[in-house]
Design a protein around this motif. Structure first.
Motif, short mmCIF file in Angstrom:
data_model
loop_
_atom_site.label_atom_id
_atom_site.label_comp_id
_atom_site.label_asym_id
_atom_site.label_seq_id
_atom_site.Cartn_x
_atom_site.Cartn_y
_atom_site.Cartn_z
N LEU A 1 0.85 -1.18 0.00
CA LEU A 1 0.00 0.00 0.00
C LEU A 1 0.89 1.24 0.00
CD1 LEU A 1 -3.28 0.53 1.89
CD2 LEU A 1 -1.51 2.25 2.13
N PHE A 2 0.66 2.13 -0.98
CA PHE A 2 1.41 3.38 -1.10
C PHE A 2 0.45 4.56 -0.94
CE2 PHE A 2 3.74 0.25 -3.52
CZ PHE A 2 5.06 0.48 -3.18
N ALA B 1 6.57 1.22 1.06
CA ALA B 1 5.19 0.75 1.17
C ALA B 1 4.92 0.20 2.55
CB ALA B 1 4.93 -0.34 0.13
N PHE B 2 3.66 0.26 2.93
CA PHE B 2 3.15 -0.51 4.05
C PHE B 2 2.65 -1.85 3.50
CE2 PHE B 2 2.64 3.46 6.57
CZ PHE B 2 3.25 3.01 7.73
N TRP B 3 2.96 -2.93 4.20
CA TRP B 3 2.48 -4.24 3.81
C TRP B 3 1.17 -4.54 4.52
CZ3 TRP B 3 5.25 -7.13 0.24
CH2 TRP B 3 6.53 -6.70 -0.04
N LEU C 1 -5.76 12.79 -1.15
CA LEU C 1 -5.03 11.59 -0.74
C LEU C 1 -5.34 10.46 -1.71
CD1 LEU C 1 -5.76 11.65 3.11
CD2 LEU C 1 -3.90 12.75 1.87
N ARG C 2 -4.32 9.78 -2.15
CA ARG C 2 -4.48 8.64 -3.06
C ARG C 2 -3.81 7.41 -2.45
NH1 ARG C 2 -5.77 9.70 -8.55
NH2 ARG C 2 -6.05 11.93 -8.99
N LEU C 3 -4.60 6.38 -2.22
CA LEU C 3 -4.09 5.10 -1.73
C LEU C 3 -3.99 4.14 -2.92
CD1 LEU C 3 -5.96 4.46 1.64
CD2 LEU C 3 -3.54 4.99 1.33
N ARG C 4 -2.82 3.56 -3.09
CA ARG C 4 -2.59 2.63 -4.20
C ARG C 4 -2.21 1.27 -3.63
NH1 ARG C 4 -1.17 2.91 -9.69
NH2 ARG C 4 0.17 1.21 -10.40
#
Length: 587
Positions: A285-286, A301-303, A347-350
């Motif tokens: 997650l970015f 990134a967060f896993w 905010l954009r979560l990818r």
């Protein structure tokens, strides 16, 4: 009668002399049995002494749930891979096992009947307590029924009395009475993997909340196969359900916030915190933050690790406390946001898909990455390497020079001085600890690294004795030939003797490395500042502050142990050769 051989007729009547080839075969068998026994004993010793290290390494690959599991799982679990969410983890519970109070024959005979009865009781409990079940996506999964049965049996077998397990009729009554809503909710929560988005908050440098206006929007799907559902309650907390399928590509979520205070975001907003219930899928997650002035991107990134709630924290500057998982947002000079109001941020979560191999790597390396990131590991390593180098140089040079003098130079009182030197080995370190500490403190060396390496330049009685024995085994003809060529005492020591005693010097270096690298008591006595701590003391300090982080501790301990193991295996030839030749008088 005269021609009868001398040995003929001796012994008891009917006795036969064993043939030579049979005696040789019997001796070979005895030798083979002896060699096999020796090898088996050595193998058993290797297994016995390697067990703690194997346990250390395997524990560093486990997460908190595996570490706390009882009975313990020795082999780390491979993470269940899924590109879709929500999903069921069918490997969370093991297959139905025989309870301790039931005979193996009875278990083989009644296992299928027990499984069918348990399915019937679970179906009834699910219809009576639908609130205990997770979202519908999980319940309709093909592996749901088998996983739910295994989980409920695991819970029931823990409280199953032995006398009930021996009677199938009473066992059915026991199952029907104990399949309760609480156990159903516990098993269902453990099996289901749900991704839910919780509360979003912005905070300033004083950790005060930054308010947004009522025009702020909600999360929405911009691209990818995903759907935002309603609010769901998972493990007491609630959040917005996120369904996604990364098989067709990444998923992009977006949300706009209108802040009550316009201006440069990075100047007055210090951190962004998002509550998230991960689904243990190990996808990445970015975060991208768009403002009217700049665009910020997360540098790593967060896993989506561990099926539990946690706070994801992004900061615009390097955090002072690295013991908590924090990702830094860096400005992207090549990107510019468009169509934003003066007080608006986007905010954009990818969410990006990972492969099964990458998911396994992420799971097994998690504790190592956390140890290298959240513990000042490299600072501790640098202090340990500094001490190791100075101690090895000091011991090798000082001990070899003194040993050469005791072995080759003739002077009055040499044997008496050598006996006094060996007598110092009889004094335990606890006796000299306080006097030595007072000496170093009077010199002003407390809370410095000097007390940990200066003493090595005065030699060690054991290493001096080791090298002296080696020097005594070198023929004096080499020295006589060098003296004829005009070589002095120091030239003999440096050019002739030292190259000949390299195996013994390697032994001294290895012993010094191991004792300095693993030294804990010395730094504990003389070091007060954390930035001067070597690895052993640094890990102890971390354990005192974060005693529950066992996975990270095991990973850091493994990294501390590996250099010792690697150096020993690389230098074992010199180590064994030095010890062997020293014991033989150098011959």
């Amino acid at each position: 009668m005269r021609g009868r051989s001398r040995g003929e007729g001796k012994g008891r009547p009917g006795s036969r002399i064993e043939p030579a080839h049979s005696a040789r075969a019997r001796r070979r068998r005895c030798e083979w049995i002896r060699q096999a026994g020796i090898h088996l004993a050595l193998l058993a010793g290797c297994v016995l002494f390697a067990f703690p290290f194997v346990w250390l390494v395997t524990t560093s690959f486990k997460d908190e749930r595996e570490i706390a599991a009882f009975p313990p799982r020795w082999i780390p679990r491979v993470p269940h891979y899924s590109s879709r969410s929500p999903f069921v983890d069918p490997d969370y519970y093991d297959e139905m096992k025989r309870p301790a109070g039931m005979a193996p024959e009875m278990w083989r005979e009644h296992r299928d009947a027990i499984a069918r009865w348990l399915d019937t009781c679970l179906a009834s409990a699910c219809s009576l307590h639908p609130e205990a079940l997770p979202v519908a996506d999980v319940v309709t999964d093909p592996t749901w029924e088998r996983a739910l049965r295994n989980g409920m049996w695991d819970e029931l077998s823990r409280i199953l009395p032995d006398e009930v397990a021996q009677q199938p009729d009473r066992l059915k009554t026991f199952i029907a009475a104990n399949v309760s809503a609480e156990r159903l909710r516990k098993v269902a929560t453990g099996l289901s993997r749900v991704c839910a988005i919780g509360e979003l908050s912005l905070r300033d440098a004083r950790h005060d909340r930054v308010d947004s206006t009522a025009e702020s929007g909600r999360w929405r799907v911009v691209s990818g196969t995903a759907e935002l559902g309603g609010r769901v309650t998972v493990e007491i907390e609630s959040g917005q359900l996120l369904r996604y399928d990364l098989g067709a590509g990444p998923v992009l979520l977006e949300r706009s916030l209108y802040l009550s205070r316009p201006g440069a975001l990075g100047e007055w907003v210090d951190s962004i915190t998002l509550g998230l219930h991960s689904d243990d899928s190990w996808h990445r997650l970015f975060l991208t933050v768009e403002t009217p002035d700049a665009v910020y991107r997360s540098e790593e990134a967060f896993w989506l690790e561990r099926a539990s709630w946690r706070d994801l924290v992004w900061r615009f500057s390097e955090p002072d406390d690295r013991t908590k998982p924090v990702v830094v947002l860096r400005p992207d000079p090549r990107a510019r946001a468009t169509s934003l109001a003066a007080n608006e941020i986007r905010l954009r979560l990818r969410i990006e898909r990972t492969s099964p191999l990458m998911a396994a790597y992420a799971k097994y390396s998690l504790n190592y990455r956390r140890a290298l990131r959240y513990i000042p590991f490299w600072r501790y390593v640098g202090n340990s390497v500094y001490l190791v180098i100075l101690n090895i140089l000091g011991q090798v040079l000082a001990c070899s020079l003194v040993a050469y003098a005791f072995a080759r130079l003739r002077f009055y009182g040499r044997d008496v001085l050598f006996a006094l030197l060996l007598a110092t080995m009889m004094l335990p370190g606890q006796v000299t600890m306080i006097p030595v500490f007072l000496i170093f403190k009077s010199l002003g060396w407390y809370d410095t690294l000097k007390p940990l390496w200066v003493g090595a330049w005065f030699g060690s009685a054991f290493y001096i004795f080791l090298l002296r024995q080696f020097f005594l085994g070198i023929p004096t003809d080499l020295e006589d030939a060098a003296k004829i060529d005009g070589c002095g005492f120091f030239g003999l020591y440096w050019r002739i003797m030292l190259p000949l005693v390299r195996p013994a010097l390697a032994t001294v270096a290895i012993f010094t490395f191991m004792s300095t690298w693993n030294d804990f008591m010395g730094p504990l006595i003389y070091i007060g500042r954390e930035e001067l701590s070597p690895l052993a003391l640094g890990l102890f300090q971390f354990r005192s502050e974060h005693g529950g982080e066992w996975g990270m501790m095991m990973a850091a301990s493994t990294l501390m142990t590996l250099p010792v193991v690697v150096i020993f295996f690389l230098a074992q030839r010199y180590f064994i050769q030095g010890v062997t030749l020293t014991g033989m008088g150098g011959k």
